[in-house]
Design a protein around this motif. Structure first.
Motif, PDB file in Angstrom:
ATOM      1  N   UNK A 219     -71.419  -3.014  45.827  1.00  0.00           N
ATOM      2  CA  UNK A 219     -72.141  -4.251  46.113  1.00  0.00           C
ATOM      3  C   UNK A 219     -73.514  -4.281  45.484  1.00  0.00           C
ATOM      4  N   UNK A 220     -74.220  -3.141  45.595  1.00  0.00           N
ATOM      5  CA  UNK A 220     -75.558  -3.078  44.997  1.00  0.00           C
ATOM      6  C   UNK A 220     -75.498  -3.179  43.470  1.00  0.00           C
ATOM      7  N   UNK A 221     -74.521  -2.440  42.882  1.00  0.00           N
ATOM      8  CA  UNK A 221     -74.376  -2.463  41.414  1.00  0.00           C
ATOM      9  C   UNK A 221     -73.966  -3.854  40.932  1.00  0.00           C
ATOM     10  N   UNK A 222     -73.056  -4.494  41.645  1.00  0.00           N
ATOM     11  CA  UNK A 222     -72.585  -5.831  41.284  1.00  0.00           C
ATOM     12  C   UNK A 222     -73.734  -6.845  41.326  1.00  0.00           C
ATOM     13  N   UNK A 223     -74.527  -6.771  42.373  1.00  0.00           N
ATOM     14  CA  UNK A 223     -75.648  -7.698  42.519  1.00  0.00           C
ATOM     15  C   UNK A 223     -76.671  -7.507  41.410  1.00  0.00           C
ATOM     16  N   UNK A 224     -76.961  -6.239  41.108  1.00  0.00           N
ATOM     17  CA  UNK A 224     -77.944  -5.952  40.053  1.00  0.00           C
ATOM     18  C   UNK A 224     -77.439  -6.414  38.685  1.00  0.00           C
ATOM     19  N   UNK A 225     -76.160  -6.148  38.397  1.00  0.00           N
ATOM     20  CA  UNK A 225     -75.595  -6.522  37.088  1.00  0.00           C
ATOM     21  C   UNK A 225     -75.593  -8.040  36.906  1.00  0.00           C
TER      22      UNK A 225
END
Length: 393
Positions: free
Chosen positions: A22-28
């Motif tokens: 979730x964190x990686x998806x949001x940042x990307x």
């Protein structure tokens, strides 16, 4: 517990992966949106100036499209990895828990499939009523076409109404109920009514010096309880000395503890259920907790019985092949095991007291009869089998 711990470890891994993804998806996606926003601003600026699309902007647009495609593919690939982690949780459950537990109990325990379903539905409805989930219970009754008498619902409706009032620190309904059932509560040696009056008195004390006269006037309610609760009444009267200085900083500050409200809710529920003939805990929750303890043992016993091909060992509906210790919490009545046959007595095989005072089961008595006479297996007294009396513990 080890099986639960194994599944919990796999579940923690999945939750951690979900959080990281979730964190990686949001940042990307934020980076991609920022990049696309910049490109859009450049294109808008070029359009305003009326200049044709330059080779540089064309190359940047191509790079932007590739970047969007690569980001989406990367996120999709990471999402597939999470799917494999979720499937590992299912495999851990299958590996650590036996999914087929119905075979532990014989179908002969139930009169019919309909009876089994009705009993389960009734247990769930009673649990919902006891937990105060009245609307859910009513919905279940409608969907299952289960007919529940109003006489069955009424005690739960009344108890939940009073308990909800106590949670709101409203003592009125509980005091009214306790006064109307005073005689029966005294027969149960219950101190519920005194504790309710005591809590109301403490609320008046918390109001400060302005409530002193009202508190003194209310203290007359303690008169019927003076003999049994003299010490507690003396403590409350002594607290009036510190009322002007503030009870919070006095030796009586414990009277203002909020734990008294949790205690009165527990006391009311216990005494009211006892008076109305209800269990404090719902039968469903007790059965579930007992089953969690007993089921692993029963499954092991069933496996041993099948392995040794001695299925006749476990044939009775109301009796287990071994004794299972569920703890003192699940002791509801006395039991008697025949010292001769080593079997627990039941309604069909009750305990019988011989005239010599020794107690055996009826099956043992019938087996010891010889020539119309019975000789006690513990003493030499010979007696008539008909003189034995059934006893109830």
């Amino acid at each position: 517990m080890e099986q639960c711990a194994c599944v919990e470890r796999e579940l923690d891994k999945v939750l951690q992966k979900f959080l990281t993804y979730g964190q990686h998806c949001e940042q990307s996606l934020e980076e991609l949106l920022h990049y696309v926003g910049q490109l859009r601003a450049e294109l808008a600026s070029a359009a305003l100036q009326g200049t044709p699309l330059s080779a540089t902007l064309s190359m940047v647009m191509s790079q932007c499209c590739r970047k969007i495609k690569d980001t989406v593919q990367k996120l999709a690939s990471d999402h597939k990895d999470i799917h494999s982690s979720v499937s590992r949780v299912g495999k851990a459950i299958d590996r650590n828990f036996d999914s087929e537990i119905c075979g532990v109990v014989s179908d002969a325990v139930w009169d019919s499939r309909e009876r089994q379903q009705q009993t389960l539905q009734m247990a769930i409805v009673e649990h919902l009523y006891q937990q105060g989930m009245l609307s859910v219970a009513e919905e279940l009754c409608q969907e299952s076409t289960l007919n529940v008498d109003l006489d069955f619902k009424q005690p739960f409706l009344e108890l939940n109404r009073i308990v909800e009032a106590l949670h709101e620190q409203d003592l009125g309904p509980a005091l009214e109920w306790a006064v109307s059932h005073r005689q029966r509560l005294l027969e149960l040696n219950s101190s519920l009514e005194f504790k309710l009056h005591r809590l109301h008195f403490i609320r008046l004390l918390a109001g400060g010096p302005e409530k002193q006269l009202e508190a003194l006037s209310y203290a007359r309610h303690f008169q019927p309880f003076a003999r049994l609760h003299q010490r507690e009444i003396q403590v409350m009267m002594g607290s009036l000395v510190y009322l002007r200085l503030g009870l919070e900083k006095s030796p009586y500050c414990h009277l203002l503890d909020n734990s008294h409200w949790a205690e009165i809710c527990e006391t009311f529920t216990r005494d009211a259920c006892s008076l109305l003939g209800l269990s404090v805990e719902s039968p469903l929750s007790v059965s579930f907790a007992s089953g969690c303890v007993a089921l692993p043992v029963l499954m092991n016993i069933k496996a041993v019985i099948e392995q040794r091909q001695c299925t006749g060992v476990w044939s009775h509906k109301d009796e287990l092949p071994i004794e299972i210790e569920l703890g003192m919490k699940c002791w509801y009545h006395s039991v008697f095991a025949c010292p001769i046959l080593r079997q627990q007595t039941s309604d069909s095989n009750p305990p019988i007291k011989l005239i010599c005072g020794h107690v055996i089961s009826r099956d043992a008595l019938n087996k010891l009869i010889n020539g119309g006479k019975l000789k006690c297996p513990y003493c030499p007294m010979e007696q008539n089998p008909a003189d034995g009396k059934r006893i109830i513990f």
